[in-house]
Design a protein around this motif. Sequence first.
Motif, PDB file in Angstrom:
ATOM      1  N   LYS A 131      19.910  49.006 -25.953  1.00 34.77           N
ATOM      2  CA  LYS A 131      19.708  48.777 -24.519  1.00 34.77           C
ATOM      3  C   LYS A 131      18.419  49.441 -24.032  1.00 34.77           C
ATOM      4  CE  LYS A 131      24.353  47.454 -23.905  1.00 34.77           C
ATOM      5  NZ  LYS A 131      24.029  46.026 -24.011  1.00 34.77           N
ATOM      6  N   ARG A 132      17.334  48.953 -24.584  1.00 33.27           N
ATOM      7  CA  ARG A 132      16.009  49.439 -24.206  1.00 33.27           C
ATOM      8  C   ARG A 132      14.967  48.415 -24.617  1.00 33.27           C
ATOM      9  NH1 ARG A 132      13.469  51.001 -28.875  1.00 33.27           N
ATOM     10  NH2 ARG A 132      14.795  51.586 -30.629  1.00 33.27           N
ATOM     11  N   HIS A 133      13.797  48.517 -24.001  1.00 32.72           N
ATOM     12  CA  HIS A 133      12.668  47.705 -24.451  1.00 32.72           C
ATOM     13  C   HIS A 133      12.109  48.271 -25.760  1.00 32.72           C
ATOM     14  CE1 HIS A 133      12.725  45.606 -20.694  1.00 32.72           C
ATOM     15  NE2 HIS A 133      11.478  45.169 -20.736  1.00 32.72           N
ATOM     16  N   GLY A 134      11.524  47.393 -26.564  1.00 30.80           N
ATOM     17  CA  GLY A 134      10.773  47.848 -27.721  1.00 30.80           C
ATOM     18  C   GLY A 134       9.357  48.232 -27.328  1.00 30.80           C
ATOM     19  N   ARG A 135       8.616  48.773 -28.294  1.00 31.42           N
ATOM     20  CA  ARG A 135       7.223  49.184 -28.060  1.00 31.42           C
ATOM     21  C   ARG A 135       6.288  48.182 -28.725  1.00 31.42           C
ATOM     22  NH1 ARG A 135       6.102  53.969 -31.088  1.00 31.42           N
ATOM     23  NH2 ARG A 135       7.310  52.791 -32.606  1.00 31.42           N
ATOM     24  N   PRO A 136       5.128  47.983 -28.145  1.00 31.56           N
ATOM     25  CA  PRO A 136       4.150  47.104 -28.804  1.00 31.56           C
ATOM     26  C   PRO A 136       3.899  47.496 -30.261  1.00 31.56           C
ATOM     27  CG  PRO A 136       3.399  47.638 -26.588  1.00 31.56           C
ATOM     28  CD  PRO A 136       4.638  48.466 -26.842  1.00 31.56           C
ATOM     29  N   GLU A 137       3.952  48.793 -30.557  1.00 29.52           N
ATOM     30  CA  GLU A 137       3.699  49.268 -31.930  1.00 29.52           C
ATOM     31  C   GLU A 137       4.783  48.774 -32.901  1.00 29.52           C
ATOM     32  OE1 GLU A 137       3.807  51.227 -29.211  1.00 29.52           O
ATOM     33  OE2 GLU A 137       1.649  51.585 -28.979  1.00 29.52           O
ATOM     34  N   ASP A 138       5.999  48.572 -32.379  1.00 27.17           N
ATOM     35  CA  ASP A 138       7.059  48.034 -33.250  1.00 27.17           C
ATOM     36  C   ASP A 138       6.663  46.652 -33.762  1.00 27.17           C
ATOM     37  OD1 ASP A 138       8.648  50.280 -32.643  1.00 27.17           O
ATOM     38  OD2 ASP A 138       9.563  49.273 -30.926  1.00 27.17           O
TER      39      ASP A 138
ATOM     40  N   PRO B  41      12.492  41.831 -25.666  1.00 26.07           N
ATOM     41  CA  PRO B  41      11.801  42.578 -24.611  1.00 26.07           C
ATOM     42  C   PRO B  41      10.959  43.732 -25.165  1.00 26.07           C
ATOM     43  CG  PRO B  41      14.028  42.075 -23.941  1.00 26.07           C
ATOM     44  CD  PRO B  41      13.935  41.684 -25.384  1.00 26.07           C
ATOM     45  N   ILE B  42       9.671  43.673 -24.881  1.00 28.11           N
ATOM     46  CA  ILE B  42       8.715  44.697 -25.318  1.00 28.11           C
ATOM     47  C   ILE B  42       7.996  45.197 -24.060  1.00 28.11           C
ATOM     48  CG2 ILE B  42       6.688  45.186 -26.752  1.00 28.11           C
ATOM     49  CD1 ILE B  42       9.143  44.402 -28.438  1.00 28.11           C
ATOM     50  N   ASP B  43       7.819  46.492 -23.981  1.00 27.23           N
ATOM     51  CA  ASP B  43       7.258  47.118 -22.766  1.00 27.23           C
ATOM     52  C   ASP B  43       5.750  46.860 -22.664  1.00 27.23           C
ATOM     53  OD1 ASP B  43       6.826  48.657 -20.542  1.00 27.23           O
ATOM     54  OD2 ASP B  43       7.018  50.582 -21.583  1.00 27.23           O
TER      55      ASP B  43
END
Length: 237
Positions: free
Chosen positions: A201-208, A178-180
């Motif tokens: 327990k969070r979304h990742g970032r596109p930058e990751d 899951p990426i935001d």
Amino acid sequence: MADFQGKSVLVLGGSRGIGAAIVRRFAADGASVTFTYAGSQDAAERLAAETGTTAVMTDSADRDAVIARVRESGPLDVLVVNAGVGAFGDPLEQDPDAVDRLIRINVNAPYHAAVEAARRMPEGGRIIVIGSVNGDRIPFPGLSAYAMSKSALQGMARGLARDFGPRGITVNVVQPGPIDTDLNPADGPMRDIQHAVMALKRHGRPEDVAGMVAWLAGPEASFVTGAMHTIDGGFGA
Ligand code: NDP
């Protein structure tokens, strides 16, 4: 951070989300970047102006258009195939045309783009495809068509790695969890069900994801090919 000065990069599907982060990353690292868009012309033009990159309209559902775009943009040092769509829901109720369109964008376009890019790609060239952790794990119903398309990329990358390896070209799949983005917003309806199966327990970032793509495109990854690289916060752990 790798130096991509003098490198020619094409990102298929770069107007928004993960693709836009990949465009920003390669531009910041000095590459000459062209990216495609289909529906988001305004976003694409803003991103191109902001980053000094080139935006071109190319619908990944159109095989001939994809092949022509890759040919016109070549020879490429790096091809990133990011464009992808979802078609989620009960397979008994799904519109078969929507499923076939997903296959054209998520499977057919990556294959034909990769083959066309390889025709003129120099030694050291990199082909990187954005798959999904759903290529490995499908913990919920309603994902069959999407998961099928992402699993297909695994066989493609393994095969093409063998085909192009003798020329020093690597082929890899990056598999986000899951990426935001617009496709899967961190505050969207799937948030809790996704976070429940994740170690983080969070979304990742596109930058990751862009960081992993840049690493695969850089000199440290020259011995990495035919492999799946999962970046999913432990979704599939
Ligand atoms: P978004 O929906 O936020 O962005 C999709 C991007 O792909 C846009 O730039 C869009 O351009 C482009 N695109 C879609 N269809 C086409 C088309 N027919 N022709 C050309 N470009 C197209 O998605 P994400 O950024 O979240 O996803 C990017 C990739 O990452 C996809 O392959 C997706 O499957 C994968 N992924 C995403 C995850 C997530 O949680 N977000 C998780 C796992 C994988 P435009 O708007 O101009 O049409």
